[in-house]
Write a protein that holds these residues in place. Structure first.
Motif, PDB file in Angstrom:
ATOM      1  N   GLU A 101     -10.421  -4.537   8.874  1.00  0.00           N
ATOM      2  CA  GLU A 101      -9.141  -4.684   8.587  1.00  0.00           C
ATOM      3  C   GLU A 101      -8.384  -3.381   8.314  1.00  0.00           C
ATOM      4  O   GLU A 101      -6.948  -3.470   8.774  1.00  0.00           O
ATOM      5  N   VAL A 102      -9.209  -2.288   7.588  1.00  0.00           N
ATOM      6  CA  VAL A 102      -8.526  -0.608   7.899  1.00  0.00           C
ATOM      7  C   VAL A 102      -8.547  -0.780   9.054  1.00  0.00           C
ATOM      8  O   VAL A 102      -7.165   0.104   9.768  1.00  0.00           O
ATOM      9  N   SER A 104     -10.860  -3.215  -4.110  1.00  0.00           N
ATOM     10  CA  SER A 104     -10.775  -2.717  -2.998  1.00  0.00           C
ATOM     11  C   SER A 104      -9.474  -1.688  -2.756  1.00  0.00           C
ATOM     12  O   SER A 104      -9.724  -1.466  -1.410  1.00  0.00           O
ATOM     13  N   GLU A 105      -8.079  -1.687  -3.345  1.00  0.00           N
ATOM     14  CA  GLU A 105      -7.626  -0.805  -3.514  1.00  0.00           C
ATOM     15  C   GLU A 105      -8.468   0.231  -2.878  1.00  0.00           C
ATOM     16  O   GLU A 105      -7.308   0.867  -2.537  1.00  0.00           O
ATOM     17  N   TYR A 159     -10.377   0.825   0.106  1.00  0.00           N
ATOM     18  CA  TYR A 159      -9.318   0.508   1.177  1.00  0.00           C
ATOM     19  C   TYR A 159      -8.616   2.144   1.237  1.00  0.00           C
ATOM     20  O   TYR A 159      -8.415   2.490   2.653  1.00  0.00           O
ATOM     21  N   ARG A 205       0.866  -1.543   0.037  1.00  0.00           N
ATOM     22  CA  ARG A 205       0.178  -0.154   0.088  1.00  0.00           C
ATOM     23  C   ARG A 205       0.891   1.411  -0.369  1.00  0.00           C
ATOM     24  O   ARG A 205       0.600   2.531  -1.022  1.00  0.00           O
ATOM     25  N   LEU A 260     -13.862  -5.245   5.174  1.00  0.00           N
ATOM     26  CA  LEU A 260     -12.687  -4.725   4.047  1.00  0.00           C
ATOM     27  C   LEU A 260     -12.501  -3.485   5.279  1.00  0.00           C
ATOM     28  O   LEU A 260     -11.935  -3.070   6.125  1.00  0.00           O
ATOM     29  N   SER A 290      -9.591   4.343   4.937  1.00  0.00           N
ATOM     30  CA  SER A 290      -7.832   4.139   5.834  1.00  0.00           C
ATOM     31  C   SER A 290      -7.710   5.914   5.784  1.00  0.00           C
ATOM     32  O   SER A 290      -7.531   6.015   7.334  1.00  0.00           O
TER      33      SER A 290
END
Length: 478
Positions: A337-338, A366-367, A370, A305, A334, A374
């Motif tokens: 995870e963040v 998804s990326e 995220y 990332r 997701l 984030s």
């Protein structure tokens, strides 16, 4: 050929002048002054005709009184002379209800019209005046009026209309010449006044605008208000404020461009360093230590990332953000995870409450999503930590018939007013002190790339809340 060229040049020059403010104002001034003179001329010519006829009545009355005073002494020759001096053919004087023909002579033609001045109103006098001007026949007219000094009930005369018409034309010509002279002088004075008070300041403003456009970053070219007319001075002051703001913005943009170049170089070098670290992290996955083996995937993901962030920074200034790859994903996983990556575990001063249905699957990259979550969660955490008090970040989501929605809220102090004005502008809308605003600008751009929208739902003393909307149709922005 030369004469034709000169004529064409003069015609073009006149055309340009008539299209200017000065030329049009001059034409309007002449037109309105002439209109005013016409409105004065019409009643004045009617009054002149009435005065002319009254003068004839007075002269005829004097002649008739002379006849009445010495009737036996007035010979036919003297009577003819009295009528000639009065410029009439007959004089009738009514005294004591008795109509008496006092003076008389042969009438060469029949009487064409009779005018009674005793009851004539303004409109009738105007109408009769223009009828006299435009009727070129040698008419004989009868005129009736009141005797002066109450010397009877009425006096009536018969006279030629031609001398009256000639006198009216002479008077009208002098009035028109005087009107034209007054119009010319008035138009010239107004033209000079408008040139001095309006046209010259406007031309000065346009010249300043042209000069400023050539070098807007030069503060010396900002206009200095000098107009004496209040409205023009207000326009100059507004223009000065606009130029000062624009000059400041251009300077800031230039500095930001230089800063962006420096950030791009740093990101380029940092990407190379992280790529090397990523290679070493890959080897850690084969470590015999169970703890290292468990941590290695997360370390690899974090480094990946970071590399992606460097690449996005490099492409931000070029507007080359890659198009999203849309796939169904579990939003709850997701979001967790963040939260874990941001260190928002239970028991910490800042906790994260995720209220996302476990079975909710949305269509997104998804990326990129995220990165958006984030950024929002990190900003919320930093805002709460800056207060020194515990707080909560809430992530909720849902869907309706047309779109998915995601809410990210916190119990922080809220955004400053200045930050809200330029919240999603790069290097302008930093949500915290010292922030660049690049994260929110990128987040908004990523959501727009999905065909959705990132908005500030609220920000007050109770906290801040962002709302993400993503369409369900799977279409992305071009």
């Amino acid at each position: 050929m030369c004469a034709a060229t000169v004529g064409a040049g003069l015609t073009a020059g006149r055309g340009r002048f008539l299209n200017t403010l000065s030329g049009r104002f001059l034409i309007l001034t002449v037109a309105f002054v002439m209109l005013a003179e016409v409105l004065i001329f019409v009643p004045s010519i009617a009054r002149y005709r009435a005065d002319f006829l009254m003068n004839r009545l007075e002269k005829a009355q004097i002649a008739s009184l002379a006849q009445l005073a010495a009737a036996d002494m007035v010979s036919p020759d003297l009577e003819k002379e009295l009528l000639a001096n009065a410029e009439v053919y007959n004089v009738v004087l009514r005294r004591d209800e008795v109509r008496q023909l006092v003076l008389s002579s042969p009438i060469p033609r029949p009487i064409a019209a009779t005018y009674d001045l005793r009851e004539a109103g303004p409109w009738q006098l105007i109408r009769d005046s223009f009828a006299c001007l435009f009727d070129h026949r040698d008419n004989i007219i009868r005129v009736i009026g009141n005797p002066v000094q109450k010397a009877g009930l009425l006096i009536e005369i018969t006279m030629d209309e031609a001398p009256l018409r000639a006198a009216m034309f002479d008077y009208g010509g002098r009035i028109l010449i005087l009107s034209a002279l007054i119009s010319a002088v008035t138009a010239l004075l107004l033209f000079l006044a408008v040139q001095r008070l309006i046209v010259v300041p406007i031309r000065r403003v346009s010249q300043h605008m042209a000069a400023y456009a050539e070098a807007p970053e030069d503060a010396r070219r900002v206009i200095a208000p000098m107009a004496q007319v209040e409205e023009l001075r207000e326009a100059e002051e507004a223009m000065r404020r606009m130029q000062q703001q624009l000059t400041g913005s251009l300077r800031q943009k230039e500095r930001l461009a230089q800063l962006g170049g420096a950030v791009a170089k740093i990101s380029h070098d940092l990407r190379n360093i992280l790529t090397t670290a990523q290679l070493f992290a890959d080897r850690m996955e084969s470590s015999a230590d169970p703890a290292v083996a468990r941590s290695a995937p997360k370390l690899v993901a974090s480094i990946s990332r970071a590399v992606a962030l460097c690449e996005s920074t490099l492409t931000f200034g070029k507007a080359e953000e890659s198009a999203p790859v849309l796939r169904p994903l579990a939003l709850a996983e997701l979001a967790e995870e963040v939260a874990e990556a941001e260190g928002l575990a239970e028991g910490n001063a800042v906790s994260c409450l995720i209220e996302v249905p476990p079975d909710l699957r949305i269509t997104a990259d998804s990326e990129q999503l995220y990165r958006v979550l984030s950024n929002l969660i990190r900003n919320a955490r930093q805002a709460i930590e800056a207060t020194g008090n515990p707080g909560t970040i809430e992530v909720s989501a849902g869907e309706d018939a047309d779109e998915f929605w995601i809410r990210v809220g916190d119990s922080g102090p809220g955004l400053p007013e200045k930050a809200r004005d330029h919240l999603f502008e790069a290097f302008q809308g930093g949500a915290r002190k010292g922030g660049t605003g690049l994260g929110l600008a990128i987040a908004a751009e990523l959501i727009r790339g999905h065909g959705g929208r990132l908005d500030l739902a609220r920000s007050d003393a109770e906290g801040t809340e962002f709302l993400i909307r993503l369409p369900k149709d799977g279409k992305v922005a071009g």
